[in-house]
Write a protein that holds these residues in place. Structure first.
Motif, PDB file in Angstrom:
ATOM      1  N   GLN A  48     -34.887  19.082 -85.092  1.00 20.03           N
ATOM      2  CA  GLN A  48     -34.310  20.380 -84.772  1.00 20.03           C
ATOM      3  C   GLN A  48     -35.297  21.497 -85.078  1.00 20.03           C
ATOM      4  OE1 GLN A  48     -30.293  20.940 -86.370  1.00 20.03           O
ATOM      5  NE2 GLN A  48     -30.242  18.789 -86.914  1.00 20.03           N
ATOM      6  N   LYS A  49     -35.164  22.589 -84.386  1.00 19.37           N
ATOM      7  CA  LYS A  49     -35.977  23.770 -84.648  1.00 19.37           C
ATOM      8  C   LYS A  49     -35.058  24.882 -85.142  1.00 19.37           C
ATOM      9  CE  LYS A  49     -39.684  21.744 -83.185  1.00 19.37           C
ATOM     10  NZ  LYS A  49     -40.696  21.288 -84.173  1.00 19.37           N
ATOM     11  N   ASN A  50     -35.553  25.677 -86.079  1.00 16.52           N
ATOM     12  CA  ASN A  50     -34.762  26.780 -86.608  1.00 16.52           C
ATOM     13  C   ASN A  50     -34.618  27.859 -85.526  1.00 16.52           C
ATOM     14  OD1 ASN A  50     -33.759  29.049 -88.029  1.00 16.52           O
ATOM     15  ND2 ASN A  50     -34.623  28.259 -89.930  1.00 16.52           N
ATOM     16  N   PRO A  51     -33.405  28.084 -85.011  1.00 12.88           N
ATOM     17  CA  PRO A  51     -33.231  29.034 -83.899  1.00 12.88           C
ATOM     18  C   PRO A  51     -33.188  30.492 -84.343  1.00 12.88           C
ATOM     19  CG  PRO A  51     -31.117  28.091 -84.484  1.00 12.88           C
ATOM     20  CD  PRO A  51     -32.140  27.435 -85.389  1.00 12.88           C
ATOM     21  N   HIS A  52     -33.211  30.718 -85.645  1.00  9.19           N
ATOM     22  CA  HIS A  52     -33.015  32.073 -86.170  1.00  9.19           C
ATOM     23  C   HIS A  52     -34.334  32.791 -86.475  1.00  9.19           C
ATOM     24  CE1 HIS A  52     -28.882  30.779 -86.492  1.00  9.19           C
ATOM     25  NE2 HIS A  52     -29.252  29.782 -87.285  1.00  9.19           N
ATOM     26  N   LEU A  53     -35.452  32.099 -86.315  1.00  8.39           N
ATOM     27  CA  LEU A  53     -36.738  32.691 -86.672  1.00  8.39           C
ATOM     28  C   LEU A  53     -37.703  32.604 -85.493  1.00  8.39           C
ATOM     29  CD1 LEU A  53     -37.036  31.100 -90.225  1.00  8.39           C
ATOM     30  CD2 LEU A  53     -36.581  33.502 -89.733  1.00  8.39           C
ATOM     31  N   SER A  54     -38.349  33.702 -85.189  1.00  9.64           N
ATOM     32  CA  SER A  54     -39.323  33.722 -84.097  1.00  9.64           C
ATOM     33  C   SER A  54     -40.608  33.027 -84.534  1.00  9.64           C
ATOM     34  CB  SER A  54     -39.634  35.162 -83.698  1.00  9.64           C
ATOM     35  OG  SER A  54     -40.307  35.828 -84.773  1.00  9.64           O
ATOM     36  N   ALA A  55     -41.445  32.702 -83.572  1.00 10.89           N
ATOM     37  CA  ALA A  55     -42.716  32.053 -83.878  1.00 10.89           C
ATOM     38  C   ALA A  55     -43.594  32.952 -84.752  1.00 10.89           C
ATOM     39  CB  ALA A  55     -43.438  31.698 -82.581  1.00 10.89           C
ATOM     40  N   ALA A  56     -43.569  34.233 -84.467  1.00 16.59           N
ATOM     41  CA  ALA A  56     -44.375  35.179 -85.251  1.00 16.59           C
ATOM     42  C   ALA A  56     -43.880  35.258 -86.691  1.00 16.59           C
ATOM     43  CB  ALA A  56     -44.333  36.554 -84.607  1.00 16.59           C
ATOM     44  N   ARG A  57     -42.553  35.283 -86.853  1.00 11.70           N
ATOM     45  CA  ARG A  57     -41.969  35.335 -88.203  1.00 11.70           C
ATOM     46  C   ARG A  57     -42.276  34.063 -88.979  1.00 11.70           C
ATOM     47  NH1 ARG A  57     -41.072  36.998 -92.825  1.00 11.70           N
ATOM     48  NH2 ARG A  57     -38.984  36.986 -93.726  1.00 11.70           N
ATOM     49  N   LEU A  58     -42.198  32.934 -88.315  1.00 10.59           N
ATOM     50  CA  LEU A  58     -42.498  31.658 -88.972  1.00 10.59           C
ATOM     51  C   LEU A  58     -43.956  31.594 -89.412  1.00 10.59           C
ATOM     52  CD1 LEU A  58     -40.547  29.095 -86.767  1.00 10.59           C
ATOM     53  CD2 LEU A  58     -40.146  29.616 -89.176  1.00 10.59           C
ATOM     54  N   LYS A  59     -44.830  32.051 -88.540  1.00  9.67           N
ATOM     55  CA  LYS A  59     -46.264  32.052 -88.870  1.00  9.67           C
ATOM     56  C   LYS A  59     -46.540  32.903 -90.099  1.00  9.67           C
ATOM     57  CE  LYS A  59     -50.830  32.881 -86.830  1.00  9.67           C
ATOM     58  NZ  LYS A  59     -51.567  33.320 -85.613  1.00  9.67           N
ATOM     59  N   LYS A  60     -45.892  34.073 -90.146  1.00  4.59           N
ATOM     60  CA  LYS A  60     -46.072  34.971 -91.290  1.00  4.59           C
ATOM     61  C   LYS A  60     -45.504  34.353 -92.562  1.00  4.59           C
ATOM     62  CE  LYS A  60     -45.088  39.644 -92.934  1.00  4.59           C
ATOM     63  NZ  LYS A  60     -44.325  40.900 -92.709  1.00  4.59           N
ATOM     64  N   MET A  61     -44.312  33.760 -92.468  1.00  5.84           N
ATOM     65  CA  MET A  61     -43.685  33.134 -93.639  1.00  5.84           C
ATOM     66  C   MET A  61     -44.544  31.999 -94.180  1.00  5.84           C
ATOM     67  SD  MET A  61     -39.623  32.935 -92.669  1.00  5.84           S
ATOM     68  CE  MET A  61     -39.240  31.914 -94.103  1.00  5.84           C
ATOM     69  N   LYS A  62     -45.089  31.205 -93.263  1.00  2.59           N
ATOM     70  CA  LYS A  62     -45.909  30.074 -93.686  1.00  2.59           C
ATOM     71  C   LYS A  62     -47.173  30.554 -94.400  1.00  2.59           C
ATOM     72  CE  LYS A  62     -47.928  25.777 -91.923  1.00  2.59           C
ATOM     73  NZ  LYS A  62     -48.185  24.942 -90.728  1.00  2.59           N
ATOM     74  N   LYS A  63     -47.799  31.602 -93.864  1.00  2.00           N
ATOM     75  CA  LYS A  63     -49.006  32.160 -94.482  1.00  2.00           C
ATOM     76  C   LYS A  63     -48.695  32.715 -95.869  1.00  2.00           C
ATOM     77  CE  LYS A  63     -52.696  35.550 -93.545  1.00  2.00           C
ATOM     78  NZ  LYS A  63     -52.483  36.451 -94.690  1.00  2.00           N
ATOM     79  N   GLU A  64     -47.594  33.459 -95.975  1.00  2.00           N
ATOM     80  CA  GLU A  64     -47.215  34.028 -97.262  1.00  2.00           C
ATOM     81  C   GLU A  64     -46.868  32.933 -98.273  1.00  2.00           C
ATOM     82  OE1 GLU A  64     -43.963  36.483 -96.131  1.00  2.00           O
ATOM     83  OE2 GLU A  64     -45.216  38.217 -95.606  1.00  2.00           O
TER      84      GLU A  64
END
Length: 387
Positions: A186-202
């Motif tokens: 499954q993929k998290n439908p509540h987070l955009s690709a840009a938001r996920l990228k930022k969260m992962k970096k942080e």
């Protein structure tokens, strides 16, 4: 002839193929279809009693892989092997050909199949029939006689000991192998690709900071604080994403909780932090399994594999090893050389679930002992409320 099913639980006696078939969904974690299932049996010193060991499944269209399956099962050195063909789609001539190949493999000694049964599907009361072996005189020696070994009906699935274990943890076998694996796709439908990228970096940057502080701190306080943070995250999950009355999980709502997912991602960003909180996955297995599955379905790469490997450890600790296998396969597909996932899969394949947990906890304890002085540990132990 009887079979005893051992799963680190009280012994259960399985007297007939119908009872063994009823346990297969609980053992595999899903209802197999269009499959050949092999059950390894081991003699425990009693002439008519065998212990049920590893159970393996093969897509019915992959009969060419039978020599590889035989090699894998031979490594367990089973006393004998029972085979079950489960199919309602195979044309009769193809089914006959499949049976012939299994019989010839047994006759040649390629695979020690003592008995082979056929059923259309594994559901309660579905008929099954013996295709070849055991010999009639061997069956007549059993208390149930030849009838229930030659043909019969599958016992109630919900009464099978393997299914009961899943029910105790609020789980059920998935309807198919596809659905068992889809839990982690499954993929998290509540987070955009840009938001996920930022969260992962942080998360990665925070993980680096935490690790640096721990390594620079001889007192062990930063290490203990890091454990407290993840413990509080698990307590938050327990309080907010499990129904108080039924214990049911609210996975979809957890996918919206970006702060808690960010915390989990931080601890899954580095193998050091992953290993540091490993014991918490055994101490709080249900909460860990839910949070780590949500993390794995939100992020990608090695972070995802770290979450899947600790999810697997959590469900093993719950006695649900059948849920671990798909998670580990998906983890290895994501990161083929992921060491922890490969080690867990190998141990699981060899039926060493208890030893797996013990080995992981020993390594985790060594890590904690290295970073936290004994004097600090003793003070913390004394401050805990006595039960």
């Amino acid at each position: 002839m009887t079979a005893k099913a051992h799963r680190n639980e009280p012994t259960t006696i399985l007297h007939t193929p119908g009872q063994l078939l009823a346990n297969i969904p609980g053992i595999l974690g899903f209802y197999p279809s269009e499959s050949i299932v092999f059950a390894c049996m081991f003699n425990e010193g009693e002439e008519t009693t065998l212990t049920l060991g590893p159970v393996m499944r093969l897509d019915i269209g992959d009969i060419r892989l039978l020599p590889d399956v035989a090699k894998a099962m031979d490594s367990f050195k089973p006393t004998l092997i029972f085979a079950f063909i489960i199919s309602k789609a195979l044309p009769p001539h193809v089914l006959d050909d499949t049976l012939d190949q299994l019989y010839e493999s047994a006759e040649r000694g390629t695979i020690n199949i003592t008995g082979c049964w056929y059923t259309k599907e594994i559901i309660s009361s579905e008929p099954y029939m013996l295709c070849f072996g055991p010999e009639p005189e061997a069956l007549e020696a059993d208390d149930h006689g030849i009838s229930e070994w030659e043909y019969g009906r599958i016992s109630p699935i919900t009464s099978a000991v393997a299914t009961k274990r899943m029910l105790q943890e609020g789980q059920l076998p998935e309807l198919s192998r596809f659905e068992a694996y889809a839990l982690f796709e499954q993929k998290n439908p509540h987070l955009s690709a840009a938001r996920l990228k930022k969260m992962k970096k942080e998360a990665y940057e925070l993980a680096e900071t935490i690790e640096h502080k721990i390594n620079a701190d001889d007192s062990g306080q930063h290490f203990l604080t890091s454990l407290d943070v993840f413990t509080h995250a698990l307590e938050f999950v327990k309080a907010n994403y499990f129904d108080a009355s039924s214990g049911a999980e609210n996975f979809d709502e957890l996918l919206k909780e970006t702060d808690i997912l960010h915390t989990a991602a931080t601890y899954m960003s580095k193998s050091f932090l992953r290993d540091a909180i490993l014991h918490l996955c055994v101490d709080f297995p249900r909460e860990s399994a839910l949070l780590l599955r949500a993390t794995a379905c939100t992020f990608n790469g090695e972070l995802r594999s770290n979450a899947l490997s600790l999810y697997a450890l959590s469900v093993i600790a719950m006695g649900l090893a059948m849920k671990a296998a798909p998670a580990l396969e998906v983890s290895i597909q994501t990161t083929p050389r992921h060491n922890l996932s490969n080690l867990l899969r190998e141990g699981l394949f060899n039926g060493q679930s208890t030893k797996l947990i013990d080995a992981c906890l020993r390594g985790n304890q060594q890590l904690r002992d290295y970073h936290v002085p004994a004097s600090v540990t003793e003070v913390n132990d004394e401050s805990k409320p006595q039960s």
